[in-house]
Design a protein around this motif. Structure first.
Motif, PDB file in Angstrom:
ATOM      1  N   ASP A 403      -1.008   2.686  -0.499  1.00  0.00           N
ATOM      2  CA  ASP A 403      -2.714   3.246  -0.110  1.00  0.00           C
ATOM      3  C   ASP A 403      -3.563   3.308  -1.244  1.00  0.00           C
ATOM      4  OD1 ASP A 403      -4.816   4.740   0.431  1.00  0.00           O
ATOM      5  OD2 ASP A 403      -3.724   6.286   1.298  1.00  0.00           O
ATOM      6  N   ARG A 406      -8.238   5.347  -2.638  1.00  0.00           N
ATOM      7  CA  ARG A 406      -9.009   6.389  -3.301  1.00  0.00           C
ATOM      8  C   ARG A 406      -9.050   6.014  -4.788  1.00  0.00           C
ATOM      9  NH1 ARG A 406      -4.694  10.742  -2.710  1.00  0.00           N
ATOM     10  NH2 ARG A 406      -3.302   8.884  -2.694  1.00  0.00           N
ATOM     11  N   LYS A 437       2.572   9.501  -3.069  1.00  0.00           N
ATOM     12  CA  LYS A 437       1.135   9.655  -2.612  1.00  0.00           C
ATOM     13  C   LYS A 437       0.587   8.296  -2.975  1.00  0.00           C
ATOM     14  CE  LYS A 437       0.856  14.638  -3.198  1.00  0.00           C
ATOM     15  NZ  LYS A 437       1.462  14.844  -1.994  1.00  0.00           N
ATOM     16  N   TYR A 438       1.151   7.035  -3.052  1.00  0.00           N
ATOM     17  CA  TYR A 438       0.625   5.817  -3.157  1.00  0.00           C
ATOM     18  C   TYR A 438       1.274   4.662  -2.519  1.00  0.00           C
ATOM     19  CZ  TYR A 438      -1.869   2.073  -5.758  1.00  0.00           C
ATOM     20  OH  TYR A 438      -2.659   1.022  -5.981  1.00  0.00           O
ATOM     21  N   THR A 462      -0.530  11.359   1.722  1.00  0.00           N
ATOM     22  CA  THR A 462      -1.373  11.606   0.598  1.00  0.00           C
ATOM     23  C   THR A 462      -1.843  13.096   0.642  1.00  0.00           C
ATOM     24  OG1 THR A 462      -3.256  10.869   2.089  1.00  0.00           O
ATOM     25  CG2 THR A 462      -2.238   9.241   0.570  1.00  0.00           C
ATOM     26  N   GLU A 464      -2.623  16.749  -0.292  1.00  0.00           N
ATOM     27  CA  GLU A 464      -2.647  17.395  -1.610  1.00  0.00           C
ATOM     28  C   GLU A 464      -2.857  18.966  -1.186  1.00  0.00           C
ATOM     29  OE1 GLU A 464      -2.614  16.264  -4.438  1.00  0.00           O
ATOM     30  OE2 GLU A 464      -2.962  14.258  -4.153  1.00  0.00           O
TER      31      GLU A 464
END
Length: 502
Positions: A403, A406, A437-438, A462, A464
């Motif tokens: 991902d 961002r 988260k990546y 992802t 938070e």
């Protein structure tokens, strides 16, 4: 900034300023072809003049030897097709006709490299207005390109890349203002760079783009090899459906010195032209940024496709994304074949026929990596896209999800991938490990349990967590603010009384 950068900027600004001749009179979608063609004509004229002067200095008393040496150059420039001949005649009627004849003379003299390149462009067209207006516009265009900043002689500008870069600069500027149509012929340079680095082309390999547009993605792959191996031992192949864009790609290749290429004109899905006998030609690398969700892609004849591209299923009538993917899959070499394709996110999760095709590709262990890109990267669309990487021989059975949506630089109209963003993607793909988260490396069973849905948030979390709110601290701050407000109101009342507003 070094001299090379200054020279590049000077040339870029000068060619962009030449567009002022047309602005307010002709639409940019029309005049882009005139400016790009004139840049090409000026370049070949300056190179020819440079070589002529060089040979004349060496063999001044032997004109026949000069003539013989000129024949050994990359191209031939007939005397009547020289930019400077046209410039000298600019005040005479018939500028459009003379320029057209010059371009066709260049085409005929270099038939193997430039056949039909200028067939779709006419400087003598009534698109430029009536005869007097047209003649004046073209006179001004010739005068724009005679300026010292656009002296494109190799002895002045040095490396060939400066000219190719100027051509790419123009294409990118036109793409930025072209709306939806821009995506048909131009892939943003950082996306092309990412794809080239993902594919890691090597010397001796054959590279194909079946929807090549202006050729920028193909040339990025070639540049990758040259930068690492200092060789042009590779071959570029492409096909483009739109005639004017095909011509743009041919000129772009020529200006970058990419002579070892084959760019065909035609509809890749309905009439593929990169063939080997009765079947599709196979390539080490296949890359593409096809039109997103093309409606009329050739569904009506897909079930009887002579190249068996749709044996895994026929894509929907109104969405051609998987038609391009399946064509590319069938174009990969059995052992070394690898491919990267830009797709809209719907390709990852849409069901029915697309879901069945997606399942088949995953079950065959062809899909290697799914990369989610930021929004507003591509000309003509604000939607985020993804890159799918397929390989004929993978190192495992898993699929890596990244991902990268961002990580980017904000731009006014377009967003950009920075070098750090590109490197993070590449490092992650190479490591092939989970990154919080990546990135997530999914096993086949996990994908099957998700009904072969490849939507990236299903695999890369992802989310938070928000910090817990300290209610007592908020209450204390609120009380302090109320006390401060009361003091201010008391002070204001005093001021108002002094001013007589009691």
């Amino acid at each position: 900034m070094n001299n090379l950068d200054i020279r590049q900027d000077t040339i870029n600004n000068a060619v962009w300023a030449a567009c002022d001749t047309f602005r307010g009179t002709v639409d940019a979608s029309v005049y882009k072809e005139y400016v790009l063609s004139m840049l090409f004509l000026k370049y070949v004229s300056d190179v020819w003049q440079d070589h002529y002067d060089e040979y004349k200095a060496k063999y001044g008393n032997h004109p026949e030897l000069i003539e013989e040496m000129l024949k050994s150059e990359r191209f031939v420039l007939p005397p009547q097709a020289n930019f400077y001949t046209l410039y000298e005649q600019r005040h005479l009627p018939g500028n459009g006709e003379r320029i057209d004849k010059a371009l066709h003379a260049i085409e005929d003299a270099n038939i193997s490299k430039l056949h039909d390149v200028f067939q779709d462009i006419s400087f003598n067209s009534n698109k430029l207005g009536e005869e007097q207006q047209k003649n004046d516009i073209l006179r001004l265009l010739l005068e724009d390109f005679i300026k010292p900043e656009l002296n494109l002689r190799p002895s002045r500008v040095g490396q060939l890349d400066i000219i190719g870069n100027a051509y790419e600069y123009l294409i990118s500027r036109f793409a930025a203002g072209a709306g939806k149509k821009a995506g048909e012929y131009y892939t943003p340079p950082e996306v092309s760079t990412l794809i080239a680095r993902l594919m890691e082309p090597r010397p001796g390999e054959e590279i194909c783009d079946p929807t090549c547009g202006s050729g920028s993605l193909l040339m990025k792959c070639g540049r990758f090899i040259r930068d690492r191996s200092n060789t042009r031992k590779y071959a570029l192949f492409g096909q483009e459906a739109i005639g004017s864009t095909w011509a743009m790609a041919k000129m772009n290749m020529f200006l970058h010195g990419e002579d070892n290429h084959k760019i065909e004109w035609g509809d890749t899905l309905r009439n593929p032209k990169l063939l080997d006998g009765n079947g599709l030609r196979h390539f080490d690398i296949v890359v593409a940024n096809p039109p997103f969700s093309l409606e009329k892609w050739g569904h009506e004849n897909a079930d009887k496709d002579p190249y068996h591209r749709f044996r895994r299923g026929v894509p929907p009538r109104t969405k051609g994304d998987y038609a391009f993917i399946l064509h590319m899959i069938e174009s990969m070499k059995p052992k070394s074949g690898r491919m990267a394709v830009v797709v809209p996110h719907g390709v990852l999760f849409r069901g029915a026929a697309e879901g069945r095709i997606r399942k088949q590709l995953i079950d065959e262990n062809l899909l290697d990596v799914v990369i989610g890109l930021p929004e507003k990267l591509f000309y003509g669309t604000g939607i985020p896209a993804a890159i799918l990487v397929f390989r004929k021989k993978k190192q495992d059975e898993n699929v890596l999800f990244v991902d990268a949506s961002r990580n980017y630089q904000d731009g006014k109209n377009q967003n950009y991938l920075r070098e750090s963003d590109l490197q993070r993607i590449l490092d992650t793909v190479k490591a092939r490990k989970n990154v919080d988260k990546y990135a997530y490396l999914a096993r086949p069973k996990e994908i099957a349990d998700n009904d072969y849905n490849l939507n990236i948030p299903r695999y890369v979390d992802t989310f938070e967590e928000e910090e817990e709110i300290d209610l007592m601290a908020v209450r204390k701050e609120r009380q302090q603010l109320k006390a401060e407000l009361a003091k201010l109101e008391e002070q204001m009342a005093v001021y108002l009384k002094e001013l007589g507003y009691e």
